[in-house]
Design an enzyme around this catalytic site. Structure first.
Site, PDB file in Angstrom:
ATOM      1  N   SER A  30      49.987  99.783  52.657  1.00 40.91           N
ATOM      2  CA  SER A  30      51.033  98.706  53.045  1.00 40.91           C
ATOM      3  C   SER A  30      50.220  98.076  53.936  1.00 40.91           C
ATOM      4  O   SER A  30      50.279  98.360  55.186  1.00 40.91           O
ATOM      5  CB  SER A  30      51.888  98.333  52.207  1.00 40.91           C
ATOM      6  OG  SER A  30      52.193  99.214  51.347  1.00 40.91           O
TER       7      SER A  30
HETATM    8  N1  SAH Z   1      54.134 102.961  49.660  1.00 39.39           N
HETATM    9  C1  SAH Z   1      52.417 103.887  50.043  1.00 39.39           C
HETATM   10  C2  SAH Z   1      51.789 102.081  49.916  1.00 39.39           C
HETATM   11  C3  SAH Z   1      50.565 102.258  48.273  1.00 39.39           C
HETATM   12  S1  SAH Z   1      50.016 101.432  47.236  1.00 39.39           S
HETATM   13  C4  SAH Z   1      51.908 103.430  51.676  1.00 39.39           C
HETATM   14  O1  SAH Z   1      52.732 103.777  52.732  1.00 39.39           O
HETATM   15  O2  SAH Z   1      50.329 103.703  51.663  1.00 39.39           O
HETATM   16  C5  SAH Z   1      50.722 101.918  46.033  1.00 39.39           C
HETATM   17  C6  SAH Z   1      51.022 102.845  45.458  1.00 39.39           C
HETATM   18  O3  SAH Z   1      51.886 103.566  44.008  1.00 39.39           O
HETATM   19  C7  SAH Z   1      49.603 103.726  44.689  1.00 39.39           C
HETATM   20  O4  SAH Z   1      49.512 104.823  45.781  1.00 39.39           O
HETATM   21  C8  SAH Z   1      49.552 103.427  43.603  1.00 39.39           C
HETATM   22  O5  SAH Z   1      49.191 104.916  42.919  1.00 39.39           O
HETATM   23  C9  SAH Z   1      51.456 103.549  42.763  1.00 39.39           C
HETATM   24  N2  SAH Z   1      51.810 103.419  41.826  1.00 39.39           N
HETATM   25  C10 SAH Z   1      51.286 102.367  40.982  1.00 39.39           C
HETATM   26  N3  SAH Z   1      52.373 102.095  39.777  1.00 39.39           N
HETATM   27  C11 SAH Z   1      53.369 103.466  40.078  1.00 39.39           C
HETATM   28  C12 SAH Z   1      54.422 104.240  38.893  1.00 39.39           C
HETATM   29  N4  SAH Z   1      54.492 104.035  38.125  1.00 39.39           N
HETATM   30  N5  SAH Z   1      54.697 105.536  40.292  1.00 39.39           N
HETATM   31  C13 SAH Z   1      54.147 105.729  40.975  1.00 39.39           C
HETATM   32  N6  SAH Z   1      53.222 104.698  41.855  1.00 39.39           N
HETATM   33  C14 SAH Z   1      52.804 104.054  41.299  1.00 39.39           C
END
Ligand code: SAH
Length: 190
Positions: A30
């Site tokens: 993000s």
């Molecule tokens: N906090 C992360 C942001 C990653 S983007 C960082 O700092 O890099 C959001 C993430 O949410 C993605 O990796 C995606 O695979 C995950 N995601 C989406 N739906 C989800 C769910 N139902 N349960 C767990 N992870 C999920």
């Protein structure tokens, strides 16, 4: 926090720009200022147990590790969860617990959580997560789809929940039982 360790090697030159970056499997790390804003809304003091949905690169989990006592983070894509674990280990961050699964179902074993942060955009606050929030607890999430979302803060008080809307943002979709069923429904709003 050394953000360059959480992005693919080819993108390290961009690691300190205020922008989201691809981390593989169609997902992104993000945007730093958006992460900062969401974490600030949680008003952590250092003593909390926090649930994160969407581990992704592990970057936000690493920040949470420094702002609270215990972090429980759930990622649906196994390869991302494993890679995040490796980076967290290499940094000596051991108060983060990573699980592979659908985070919209929460992590019932360690509930209730003083704070919950969702790192992907969903249609509304997942019911199960509201239940796993401690009284007085705070939950922050992007509400919307992959085309656009708005930050929402939900607080659990004595007789229910209050909600406050924040600024606009863009996130990858929250895909799961209590969220969008797939990428195209997230893009079309249902
Ligand atoms: N906090 C992360 C942001 C990653 S983007 C960082 O700092 O890099 C959001 C993430 O949410 C993605 O990796 C995606 O695979 C995950 N995601 C989406 N739906 C989800 C769910 N139902 N349960 C767990 N992870 C999920």
């Amino acid at each position: 926090m050394p953000r360059h360790l959480f992005v693919p090697e080819a993108l390290r030159g961009k690691a300190y720009a205020n922008t989201s970056l691809p981390i593989g499997d169609g997902q992104t790390i993000s945007q730093p200022l958006t992460v900062a804003g969401m974490l600030q809304m949680l008003r952590l003091t250092g003593a909390e147990r926090v649930l994160e949905v969407g581990t992704g690169s592990g970057y936000q989990a690493a920040l949470l590790a420094r702002l609270c006592e215990q972090v429980f983070t759930v990622e649906r894509i196994e390869s991302l969860g494993r890679q995040a674990r490796r980076v967290l280990d290499s940094l000596g961050i051991f108060n983060v617990n990573v699980r592979i699964g659908d985070g919209t179902m929460g992590w019932s074993r360690y509930q209730p959580y003083d704070a919950i942060v969702i790192a992907a955009a969903g249609p509304s606050p997942p019911r199960v997560l509201l239940e796993q929030l401690a009284p007085g607890g705070r939950m922050v999430m992007p509400e919307g789809g992959s085309q656009g979302a708005r930050i929402v803060l939900v607080e659990r008080c004595e007789n229910g929940y209050t909600r406050t809307s924040g600024g606009q943002c863009r996130f990858v979709p929250l895909i799961g039982k209590e969220a969008w069923s797939d990428e195209s429904s997230a893009a079309n709003g249902g």
